[in-house]
Motif scaffolding. Structure first.
Motif, PDB file in Angstrom:
ATOM      1  N   THR A 132       1.040  -1.312   0.004  1.00  0.00           N
ATOM      2  CA  THR A 132       0.034  -0.212   0.001  1.00  0.00           C
ATOM      3  C   THR A 132       0.847   1.093  -0.047  1.00  0.00           C
ATOM      4  OG1 THR A 132      -1.883  -1.139   0.978  1.00  0.00           O
ATOM      5  CG2 THR A 132      -1.790   1.267   1.245  1.00  0.00           C
ATOM      6  N   ALA A 133       1.984   1.168   0.812  1.00  0.00           N
ATOM      7  CA  ALA A 133       2.724   2.531   0.822  1.00  0.00           C
ATOM      8  C   ALA A 133       3.406   2.716  -0.569  1.00  0.00           C
ATOM      9  CB  ALA A 133       3.808   2.189   1.887  1.00  0.00           C
ATOM     10  N   THR A 134       3.956   1.646  -1.184  1.00  0.00           N
ATOM     11  CA  THR A 134       4.338   1.865  -2.522  1.00  0.00           C
ATOM     12  C   THR A 134       3.491   2.263  -3.648  1.00  0.00           C
ATOM     13  OG1 THR A 134       5.750  -0.243  -2.031  1.00  0.00           O
ATOM     14  CG2 THR A 134       5.573   0.654  -4.371  1.00  0.00           C
ATOM     15  N   VAL A 135       2.086   1.873  -3.591  1.00  0.00           N
ATOM     16  CA  VAL A 135       1.200   2.217  -4.424  1.00  0.00           C
ATOM     17  C   VAL A 135       0.959   3.886  -4.164  1.00  0.00           C
ATOM     18  CG1 VAL A 135      -1.436   2.125  -4.892  1.00  0.00           C
ATOM     19  CG2 VAL A 135      -0.124   0.159  -4.883  1.00  0.00           C
ATOM     20  N   LEU A 195       1.429   7.077  -6.658  1.00  0.00           N
ATOM     21  CA  LEU A 195       0.159   7.987  -7.021  1.00  0.00           C
ATOM     22  C   LEU A 195       0.672   9.494  -6.377  1.00  0.00           C
ATOM     23  CD1 LEU A 195      -2.933   5.796  -5.820  1.00  0.00           C
ATOM     24  CD2 LEU A 195      -1.999   6.411  -8.082  1.00  0.00           C
ATOM     25  N   ASP A 196       1.886   9.562  -5.883  1.00  0.00           N
ATOM     26  CA  ASP A 196       2.140  10.921  -5.367  1.00  0.00           C
ATOM     27  C   ASP A 196       1.451  11.444  -4.230  1.00  0.00           C
ATOM     28  OD1 ASP A 196       4.230  11.178  -7.262  1.00  0.00           O
ATOM     29  OD2 ASP A 196       3.048  11.913  -8.823  1.00  0.00           O
ATOM     30  N   ARG A 197       1.219  10.467  -3.352  1.00  0.00           N
ATOM     31  CA  ARG A 197       0.282  10.875  -2.209  1.00  0.00           C
ATOM     32  C   ARG A 197       1.072  10.864  -0.934  1.00  0.00           C
ATOM     33  NH1 ARG A 197      -5.276   7.247  -3.110  1.00  0.00           N
ATOM     34  NH2 ARG A 197      -6.026   8.378  -5.091  1.00  0.00           N
TER      35      ARG A 197
END
Length: 245
Positions: free
Chosen positions: A157-160, A164-166
């Protein structure tokens, strides 16, 4: 993906390392576990897997008991543990995530000495992991390796989120993300967020398996000729492990 047994091709890949193991014993009889030692296994419920296919069946049956809330809780008492003081003979190796909600021994309803587990965030491949896998197949002769991801994986999740630049993570977590990110490069980042996270978890499992397939020849042969490697994804909500083709 279907939840079928290992294909004939996969079995042939692992066959070279299986022929000399001598694992034809059934639980309840004396089994040779090394050239100099043996243990007497008593009061057991299931035959000891003789190859990768049987090991996979054993995992599936244990997961089914776990899902149905009917675990054996076998091989945990003091008598069984005393047999394992000097030697171990796990029938499968699990490369899983460190997540506290995903303990392989519970998920597959196994006891002491039955699984060789390697756990770290994101079930990633690193030098230490490769060494542990080599130890499992060369010295412990486990015929099956399962790379086990899970829904809701924090590392994935952290990678995604970073893709997504979040979000931006601290340096050490960032190094973990960089090991996962290449395996997610082909994902459609515009799909629904939940669907994206699920797709990312499966992609990360496949990425870990792919990395094992491109190791330097000697390291790859050490692992591939002694064990069958498959992937799976654990569902936190249902408890089910979905094995990948």
């Amino acid at each position: 993906m279907s939840n079928r047994n290992i294909t004939r091709r996969q079995c042939l890949v692992g066959a070279c390392g299986l022929g000399g193991l001598g694992l034809g014993m059934a639980l309840g009889v004396k089994a040779e576990l090394s050239s100099t030692k043996s243990i007497n296994i008593e009061n057991a419920e299931e035959p000891y897997p003789r190859n990768a296919n049987e090991a996979l069946v054993r995992l599936k049956e244990g997961n089914k008991r776990f899902i149905n809330d009917k675990p054996y809780h076998a091989h945990t008492n003091i008598t069984w543990r005393s047999l394992l003081v000097e030697i171990q003979k796990p029938f499968a190796t699990i490369l899983g995530c460190s997540d506290s909600r995903v303990p392989p021994e519970f998920i597959f309803d196994t006891g002491f000495g039955e699984l060789f587990t390697i756990r770290l965030a994101g079930n990633i491949i690193s030098e230490d992991v490769i060494g542990s896998l080599q130890y499992a197949v060369i010295h412990l002769h486990t015929p099956l390796i399962v790379v086990l991801g899970h829904e809701g994986c924090g590392a994935v999740t952290a990678t995604v989120e970073e893709m997504l630049d979040r979000a931006k993570e601290p340096e050490r977590i960032e190094s973990l993300i960089q090991l996962i990110k290449p395996g997610l490069s082909k994902l459609d980042l515009k799909q629904r967020h939940n669907a994206l996270l699920s797709a990312a978890v499966e992609a990360n499992v496949r990425w870990s398996i792919q990395q094992l397939s491109v190791l330097p020849e000697r390291e790859r042969i050490d692992i591939e000729k002694r064990a069958v490697i498959i992937g799976g994804v654990y569902d936190l909500a249902t408890g089910r492990v979905r094995f990948l083709d």
